[in-house]
Design an enzyme around this catalytic site. Structure first.
Site, PDB file in Angstrom:
ATOM      1  N   ASN A  62      46.555 -60.818  -4.259  1.00  0.00           N
ATOM      2  CA  ASN A  62      46.779 -60.724  -5.707  1.00  0.00           C
ATOM      3  C   ASN A  62      47.805 -59.655  -6.065  1.00  0.00           C
ATOM      4  O   ASN A  62      48.193 -59.534  -7.216  1.00  0.00           O
ATOM      5  CB  ASN A  62      45.460 -60.460  -6.460  1.00  0.00           C
ATOM      6  N   GLY A 112      32.401 -71.486  -7.275  1.00  0.00           N
ATOM      7  CA  GLY A 112      33.844 -71.460  -7.112  1.00  0.00           C
ATOM      8  C   GLY A 112      34.227 -71.125  -5.684  1.00  0.00           C
ATOM      9  O   GLY A 112      33.445 -70.497  -4.953  1.00  0.00           O
ATOM     10  N   LYS A 154      47.061 -67.504  -5.322  1.00  0.00           N
ATOM     11  CA  LYS A 154      46.620 -66.373  -4.479  1.00  0.00           C
ATOM     12  C   LYS A 154      46.495 -66.715  -2.999  1.00  0.00           C
ATOM     13  O   LYS A 154      46.766 -65.869  -2.150  1.00  0.00           O
ATOM     14  CB  LYS A 154      45.284 -65.834  -4.990  1.00  0.00           C
ATOM     15  N   SER A 190      49.823 -61.929 -21.421  1.00  0.00           N
ATOM     16  CA  SER A 190      49.065 -61.347 -20.333  1.00  0.00           C
ATOM     17  C   SER A 190      48.363 -60.066 -20.715  1.00  0.00           C
ATOM     18  O   SER A 190      48.959 -59.151 -21.256  1.00  0.00           O
ATOM     19  CB  SER A 190      50.020 -61.050 -19.183  1.00  0.00           C
ATOM     20  N   ASP A 222      41.535 -57.434  -5.838  1.00  0.00           N
ATOM     21  CA  ASP A 222      40.345 -58.044  -6.466  1.00  0.00           C
ATOM     22  C   ASP A 222      39.079 -57.591  -5.746  1.00  0.00           C
ATOM     23  O   ASP A 222      38.007 -57.526  -6.362  1.00  0.00           O
ATOM     24  CB  ASP A 222      40.415 -59.579  -6.397  1.00  0.00           C
TER      25      ASP A 222
END
Ligand code: NDP
Length: 294
Positions: free
Chosen positions: A87, A127, A66, A15, A102
């Site tokens: 998030n 998206g 999410k 990550s 975000d």
């Protein structure tokens, strides 16, 4: 007691968030550990319940959880409620609070992309997942007047449009089917293109064939690398930005929510760059055929 902050996603192996958050805890002398928890959707409710324990400062939530996590927390902040996506989680006693950092992260990136120009009013968003929800809400609250959302599964884009019905009542927010001719026609009428799909995250694919890209677009890819979309857009004469700044600023906002302290931004940015240089991949946006996709 060492406190714990976890990143919940599927998959999570390595990550970028881990590298920047752990360095930030260490630099500020906060006794906390950032852990990666790979949890399938079916395990999510039990995982979220676990966060109520005293040792947890909170969590990050990433692909693909999410939206699913929304009903599992006790309270939502305005951005989380408005987007229907979480998030970041913080804990107040046994209660869990869902945030969406975000949204401010996206706004920092959009401001950088637009630079000194006047903020445009039209955008195309590719998206309809959790990331796209933050993007669309950020665009609506930044005064955009027309936003068109394309998604592979049209019903999800339609659900997104319905979700924003009230906040978008004063402007035009539309879902359209993913057909190249329709995308081309919309791109010719817009100034801003945002890729909020995962296309380009683990392969060198692009959501939009190069020949459909007009010049003079502002193109933001939420993926944290110089994706094929960005390379081809640049070649077409567009201004481009990847998801690095958004990742940094959503992370900095989350850090402050967990710790109550300002985030060491420069350090976090340096750690992100080092992690990338070291080949670490991220669910928040590192690409191309790498071994793992967190
Ligand atoms: P979700 O799982 O919620 O949504 C994934 C989106 O990608 C959906 O719209 C999905 O379409 C689309 N998609 C995935 N694979 C394909 C494919 N093969 N063809 C067409 N469409 C596809 O994820 P998120 O919204 O959380 O994340 C989306 C992207 O944004 C990721 O790349 C993520 O790394 C990035 N991101 C970056 C952030 C940053 O800080 N830089 C923050 C948030 C996200 P469908 O609904 O049809 O399946």
């Amino acid at each position: 007691m060492t406190r714990r902050v976890v990143l919940i996603g599927h998959p999570v192996a390595h990550s970028l968030s881990g590298a920047m958050q752990q360095a930030a805890f260490d630099a500020l002398g906060i006794d906390a550990q950032y852990e990666l928890w790979d949890r399938k959707p079916i395990e999510l409710a039990d995982t979220i319940a676990e966060l109520r324990g005293d040792e947890f400062l909170g969590a990050n939530v990433t692909i693909p959880h999410k939206e699913r996590v929304v009903p599992m927390v006790d309270r939502l902040t305005e951005d989380a409620h408005a987007t229907g996506a979480v998030n970041t989680i913080t804990r107040e006693g046994k209660k869990l609070i869902g945030h969406n950092t975000d949204v401010p992260g996206f706004k920092v990136a959009l401001d950088k992309l637009v630079g000194k120009q006047k903020m445009p009013r039209q955008a195309v968003v590719l998206g309809a997942g959790g990331g796209a929800r933050a993007v669309v809400y950020g665009l609506i609250t930044d005064g955009f007047q027309r936003i068109v959302v394309f998604n592979r599964h049209l019903h999800r884009a339609e659900g997104l449009v319905r979700h924003f019905g009230r906040s978008a009542a004063h402007m035009e927010l539309r879902a359209m089917p993913w057909h190249e001719s329709v995308i081309e026609s919309e791109l010719s009428k817009t100034r801003v293109l945002v890729n909020a799909t995962a296309i380009g995250l683990t392969t060198d694919d692009t959501p939009v064939p190069a020949e459909l890209l007009p010049p003079d677009l502002l193109v933001l890819d939420l993926i944290y690398s110089h994706t094929r979309l960005l390379r081809e857009a640049q070649a077409a004469g567009d201004t481009v930005l990847n998801g690095e700044l958004m990742l940094l600023h959503q992370g900095a906002a989350a850090f402050t929510l967990w710790t109550g302290q300002p985030a060491p931004l420069e350090l976090m940015q340096r750690k992100l760059e080092e992690a990338r240089a070291g080949g670490i991949v991220s669910a928040e946006g590192e690409p191309t055929g790498a071994a793992v996709a967190e």
